[in-house]
Design a protein around this motif. Structure first.
Motif, PDB file in Angstrom:
ATOM      1  N   ARG A  43       0.872  -1.182   0.000  1.00  0.00           N
ATOM      2  CA  ARG A  43       0.000   0.000   0.000  1.00  0.00           C
ATOM      3  C   ARG A  43       0.896   1.214   0.000  1.00  0.00           C
ATOM      4  O   ARG A  43       1.831   1.313   0.791  1.00  0.00           O
ATOM      5  CB  ARG A  43      -0.915   0.004   1.222  1.00  0.00           C
ATOM      6  N   PHE A  44       0.600   2.152  -0.888  1.00  0.00           N
ATOM      7  CA  PHE A  44       1.419   3.342  -1.046  1.00  0.00           C
ATOM      8  C   PHE A  44       0.690   4.565  -0.515  1.00  0.00           C
ATOM      9  O   PHE A  44      -0.538   4.609  -0.536  1.00  0.00           O
ATOM     10  CB  PHE A  44       1.778   3.524  -2.521  1.00  0.00           C
ATOM     11  N   PRO A  45       1.445   5.550  -0.046  1.00  0.00           N
ATOM     12  CA  PRO A  45       0.805   6.759   0.481  1.00  0.00           C
ATOM     13  C   PRO A  45       0.096   7.566  -0.606  1.00  0.00           C
ATOM     14  O   PRO A  45      -0.851   8.278  -0.326  1.00  0.00           O
ATOM     15  CB  PRO A  45       1.961   7.556   1.092  1.00  0.00           C
ATOM     16  N   ASP A  46       0.561   7.420  -1.846  1.00  0.00           N
ATOM     17  CA  ASP A  46      -0.075   8.110  -2.961  1.00  0.00           C
ATOM     18  C   ASP A  46      -0.720   7.082  -3.878  1.00  0.00           C
ATOM     19  O   ASP A  46      -0.354   5.911  -3.874  1.00  0.00           O
ATOM     20  CB  ASP A  46       0.954   8.937  -3.745  1.00  0.00           C
ATOM     21  N   THR A  47      -1.649   7.529  -4.679  1.00  0.00           N
ATOM     22  CA  THR A  47      -2.376   6.635  -5.563  1.00  0.00           C
ATOM     23  C   THR A  47      -1.463   5.877  -6.520  1.00  0.00           C
ATOM     24  O   THR A  47      -0.432   6.381  -6.942  1.00  0.00           O
ATOM     25  CB  THR A  47      -3.452   7.399  -6.353  1.00  0.00           C
ATOM     26  N   ALA A  48      -1.857   4.661  -6.827  1.00  0.00           N
ATOM     27  CA  ALA A  48      -1.184   3.841  -7.835  1.00  0.00           C
ATOM     28  C   ALA A  48      -2.246   3.403  -8.845  1.00  0.00           C
ATOM     29  O   ALA A  48      -2.243   2.292  -9.326  1.00  0.00           O
ATOM     30  CB  ALA A  48      -0.495   2.654  -7.185  1.00  0.00           C
ATOM     31  N   ARG A  49      -3.160   4.320  -9.153  1.00  0.00           N
ATOM     32  CA  ARG A  49      -4.311   4.024 -10.013  1.00  0.00           C
ATOM     33  C   ARG A  49      -3.897   3.809 -11.466  1.00  0.00           C
ATOM     34  O   ARG A  49      -4.481   3.004 -12.159  1.00  0.00           O
ATOM     35  CB  ARG A  49      -5.322   5.159  -9.917  1.00  0.00           C
ATOM     36  N   GLU A  53       1.847   5.525 -12.397  1.00  0.00           N
ATOM     37  CA  GLU A  53       1.923   5.705 -10.943  1.00  0.00           C
ATOM     38  C   GLU A  53       2.343   4.417 -10.242  1.00  0.00           C
ATOM     39  O   GLU A  53       3.184   4.429  -9.344  1.00  0.00           O
ATOM     40  CB  GLU A  53       0.573   6.174 -10.393  1.00  0.00           C
ATOM     41  N   ALA A  57       5.857   3.793  -8.265  1.00  0.00           N
ATOM     42  CA  ALA A  57       5.789   3.477  -6.835  1.00  0.00           C
ATOM     43  C   ALA A  57       6.507   2.164  -6.517  1.00  0.00           C
ATOM     44  O   ALA A  57       7.163   2.042  -5.478  1.00  0.00           O
ATOM     45  CB  ALA A  57       4.332   3.396  -6.380  1.00  0.00           C
ATOM     46  N   PHE A 152      -4.550   2.463  -4.088  1.00  0.00           N
ATOM     47  CA  PHE A 152      -3.287   2.637  -3.372  1.00  0.00           C
ATOM     48  C   PHE A 152      -2.534   1.329  -3.156  1.00  0.00           C
ATOM     49  O   PHE A 152      -1.505   1.316  -2.500  1.00  0.00           O
ATOM     50  CB  PHE A 152      -3.543   3.264  -1.997  1.00  0.00           C
TER      51      PHE A 152
END
Length: 178
Positions: A43-49, A53, A57, A152
């Protein structure tokens, strides 16, 4: 980056915590006997949509990202999985399905069929039985990264296992490179 290196990442380190795994996806993993995958969800702090991204990440090539694209073939939901560097050939998918009409599915159909929002659809663990087409391009890697049910989070898996658990049909639906 080596396709099997699951620990390399650039940017902020991912959080790996059972509490960060989408509960519905964690339940689906358990039902499939894949409990060990829960511990590999990142799980990343910023989106991985998006592919870009997610690849940034994780620290992998975009082609190692498993894109989940949702369509309606004559109104019937279908999920297409392919490598992140590829573009889906809509006409190839339509012909593969024998459909008169193929459209991108709207957010409501995606949620109703899978239980997940657009940009967060995992390859399996859906609310309803959905036909899954998998482009052969995914087989070009030892490990691919797919959505774990949130924008995320992602998880690694070898493509053959991913295809088997998704009950996917191998096809050639990647748009030819120009």
């Amino acid at each position: 980056m080596n396709a099997t290196d699951e620990n390399a990442a650039e940017g902020p380190p991912p959080v790996v915590n059972d509490n960060d795994t989408d509960p519905r996806f964690a339940e689906a993993l358990r039902e499939l006997g894949l409990d060990e995958v829960i511990g590999r969800v990142r799980r990343f702090p910023d989106t991985a949509r998006t592919t870009a991204e997610a690849a940034a990440a994780i620290g992998c090539e975009p082609s190692q990202i498993c894109k989940s694209l949702f369509f309606a073939a004559d109104g019937v939901p279908v999920l297409v999985l392919l490598d992140g560097s590829a573009h889906v050939g809509m006409e190839l998918v339509r012909r593969e399905l024998g459909a008169a009409k193929l459209t991108r599915a709207g957010a409501q159909l995606v949620r109703e069929s899978t239980g997940y929002g657009p940009g967060a659809v995992p390859p399996f663990g859906h609310r309803t039985k959905t036909r899954v087409l998998v482009d052969r391009s995914l087989l070009g890697h030892d490990t691919v990264w797919a959505s774990a049910g949130t924008p995320f989070s992602v998880f690694p898996m070898d493509p053959k296992s991913l295809i088997a658990h998704a009950d996917g049909t191998l096809v050639d639906v990647r748009e030819p490179m120009a």
